[in-house]
Design an enzyme around this catalytic site. Structure first.
Site, PDB file in Angstrom:
ATOM      1  N   LYS A 112       0.859  -1.186   0.000  1.00  0.00           N
ATOM      2  CA  LYS A 112       0.000   0.000   0.000  1.00  0.00           C
ATOM      3  C   LYS A 112       0.893   1.232   0.000  1.00  0.00           C
ATOM      4  CE  LYS A 112      -3.547   2.376   2.668  1.00  0.00           C
ATOM      5  NZ  LYS A 112      -4.412   2.319   3.845  1.00  0.00           N
TER       6      LYS A 112
ATOM      7  N   LYS B  42      -2.223  -1.553  -3.813  1.00  0.00           N
ATOM      8  CA  LYS B  42      -3.062  -0.359  -3.743  1.00  0.00           C
ATOM      9  C   LYS B  42      -2.207   0.886  -3.849  1.00  0.00           C
ATOM     10  CE  LYS B  42      -5.925   2.021  -0.465  1.00  0.00           C
ATOM     11  NZ  LYS B  42      -6.302   2.143   0.894  1.00  0.00           N
TER      12      LYS B  42
HETATM   13  C1  PBG Z   1      -7.106   3.208   5.480  1.00  0.00           C
HETATM   14  C2  PBG Z   1      -7.566   3.166   4.083  1.00  0.00           C
HETATM   15  C3  PBG Z   1      -7.452   4.150   3.112  1.00  0.00           C
HETATM   16  C4  PBG Z   1      -8.033   3.667   1.954  1.00  0.00           C
HETATM   17  C5  PBG Z   1      -8.514   2.390   2.240  1.00  0.00           C
HETATM   18  N1  PBG Z   1      -8.190   2.080   3.571  1.00  0.00           N
HETATM   19  C6  PBG Z   1      -6.965   5.542   3.192  1.00  0.00           C
HETATM   20  C7  PBG Z   1      -5.629   5.913   3.578  1.00  0.00           C
HETATM   21  O1  PBG Z   1      -4.691   5.137   3.691  1.00  0.00           O
HETATM   22  O2  PBG Z   1      -5.517   7.120   3.818  1.00  0.00           O
HETATM   23  C8  PBG Z   1      -8.105   4.415   0.663  1.00  0.00           C
HETATM   24  C9  PBG Z   1      -9.059   3.923  -0.316  1.00  0.00           C
HETATM   25  C10 PBG Z   1      -9.377   4.855  -1.426  1.00  0.00           C
HETATM   26  O3  PBG Z   1      -8.740   5.896  -1.658  1.00  0.00           O
HETATM   27  O4  PBG Z   1     -10.329   4.525  -2.117  1.00  0.00           O
HETATM   28  N2  PBG Z   1      -8.029   2.692   6.377  1.00  0.00           N
END
Ligand code: PBG
Length: 324
Positions: free
Chosen positions: A195, A248
Site C-alpha cells: 500500500k 493499492k
Molecule cells: C485506510 C484506508 C485508506 C483507503 C482504504 N483504507 C486511506 C488511507 O490510507 O488514507 C483508501 C481507499 C481509497 O482511496 O479509495 N483505512
C-alpha cells in the site's frame, strides 16, 4: 511496396472472433464494493468528491446491500465512521461499535453477501492516523495490540474476511494469531500488503473523514517509486499467514500488480482507489471521455495486469454495464 505475410488483423475483423480469442473477461464476480457506514437512521449522505457514493446509516446500508447482491456482486468491504473519535480509536475495538453493528445487520439481512471489514484506525482516531501515537509517531507495536482486539470484534460480528490496511509491521501475524486463539481459524486475511503513500486517496479521506490532522502517512505507507519493497512486503505477509495479497492503488501501479502476481502464489487483489474513480467520473461528467468505456477498460486492465479481485467504487455501475 511490401505485401504483409502476417496479418494479425484477421482475428480482429468481427466481434465473434474477437470474443473467441479474448484473454481477459471482466465479470461482476471480480468486484468488491467499498461502502461507508455512519451512525443514526435514514442517512444517505452523498460524498461530493465521489459522485454516486454515499455515507449510509445501517438501516439504508442494508437496503443498498440487497441491490448490490442482485447485481451479482459477491462481496463488499465496509468502512465505519463513528460519531465520536478519540486518540486510540476506541469505537473500532468495541463489540457495539459502528462497524460491528453494521456487519451484524448486513449478514442478518443478506447472509449470502460476503462481508469484508477494513481493519485500521484512521477513521476512528481524532488525529486521523492509522494507529496509536507516541512522541508524534504512529507506534507500531502498541497498534498491533489494538489490531488484535479490533479484529476479534469484527469476527464476532460475523465478518467473512478481514483486511488490515494500516501498514504496521507484523500486522498479519498478529491478526492471524488473535483469530486463531479465538477459534476463528476459518476467517481469511486479505492484507493490504503493498500500500503506497498515494495522493490518489484524497476523495476517500472525505468519505471516511480520515485525513491525518498532522503530518502524512509516508512513515508507514510505501514510497511510490519502489517495486522491490512491494515484493518484500508481500513475501513477509505470506510468511505471516496472509490469504490474499493486495496492491493499492491499482491503475498507477499495474507493474506492481504484475510483479506480485508473478512472484507470489496467492490470489492478488487490487484496490482501484477513490482518486482513480473520481478522475474518470469527473472527466465523464465533463463530457471529455466516454465514462462507461473508460471505466470498463480501466477495470479490464487491472485484471489483465494480474488482479484476481478488484475493489472498486465502479462495482455497481460496471456490473450494470456488464449485465446489459
Ligand atoms: C485506510 C484506508 C485508506 C483507503 C482504504 N483504507 C486511506 C488511507 O490510507 O488514507 C483508501 C481507499 C481509497 O482511496 O479509495 N483505512
Amino acid at each position: 511496396m511490401i505485401v504483409p505475410y502476417y496479418r494479425p488483423r484477421r482475428l480482429r475483423r468481427n466481434e465473434n472472433i474477437r470474443s473467441m480469442i479474448r484473454e481477459t473477461q471482466l465479470s461482476p464476480k471480480d468486484f468488491i464494493y467499498p461502502l461507508f457506514v455512519v451512525e443514526e437512521k435514514g442517512v444517505k449522505n452523498p460524498i461530493k468528491s465521489m459522485p454516486g457514493n454515499f455515507q449510509w446509516s445501517i438501516d439504508l446500508l442494508v437496503e443498498e446491500v440487497k441491490n448490490i447482491h442482485q447485481l451479482g456482486i459477491p462481496a463488499i468491504i465496509l468502512f465505519g465512521i463513528p460519531a465520536d473519535k478519540d486518540d486510540r480509536g476506541s469505537d473500532a475495538m468495541d463489540d457495539n461499535g459502528i462497524i460491528q453493528r453494521a456487519v451484524k445487520e448486513v449478514k442478518n439481512a443478506v447472509p449470502d453477501m460476503y462481508v469484508i471489514t477494513d481493519v485500521c484506525f484512521c477513521e476512528y482516531t481524532d488525529h486521523g492516523h492509522c494507529g496509536a501515537i507516541n512522541n508524534g509517531e504512529v507506534d507500531n507495536d502498541s497498534t498491533l495490540e489494538m489490531l488484535g482486539k479490533q479484529v476479534i470484534t469484527h469476527a464476532k460480528a460475523g465478518a467473512d474476511m478481514v483486511a488490515p490496511s494500516g501498514m504496521m509491521d507484523g500486522m498479519v501475524a498478529t491478526i492471524r494469531e488473535a483469530l486463531d486463539e479465538n477459534n476463528y481459524h476459518q476467517t481469511p486475511i486479505m492484507s493490504y500488503a503493498a500500500k503506497y503513500a498515494s495522493a490518489f486517496y484524497g476523495p476517500f479521506r472525505d468519505a471516511a473523514e480520515s485525513a491525518p490532522q498532522f503530518g502524512d502517512r509516508r512513515a508507514y505507507q510505501m514510497d511510490p517509486p519502489n517495486v522491490r519493497e512491494a515484493l518484500h512486503e508481500a513475501e513477509l505477509d505470506v510468511e505471516e499467514g496472509a490469504d490474499i495479497i493486495m496492491v493499492k492503488p491499482a491503475l498507477p501501479y499495474l507493474d506492481i500488480i504484475r510483479v506480485v502476481m508473478e512472484n507470489i502464489n496467492l490470489p492478488v487483489a487490487a484496490y482501484n482507489v477513490s482518486g482513480e474513480f473520481s478522475m474518470v467520473k469527473a472527466a465523464g461528467e465533463k463530457g471529455w471521455i466516454d465514462e462507461n468505456k473508460v471505466a470498463l477498460e480501466m477495470l479490464t486492465s487491472i485484471k489483465r495486469a494480474g488482479a484476481d479481485l478488484i475493489l472498486t467504487y465502479y462495482a455497481k455501475e460496471a456490473a450494470q454495464w456488464l449485465n446489459e
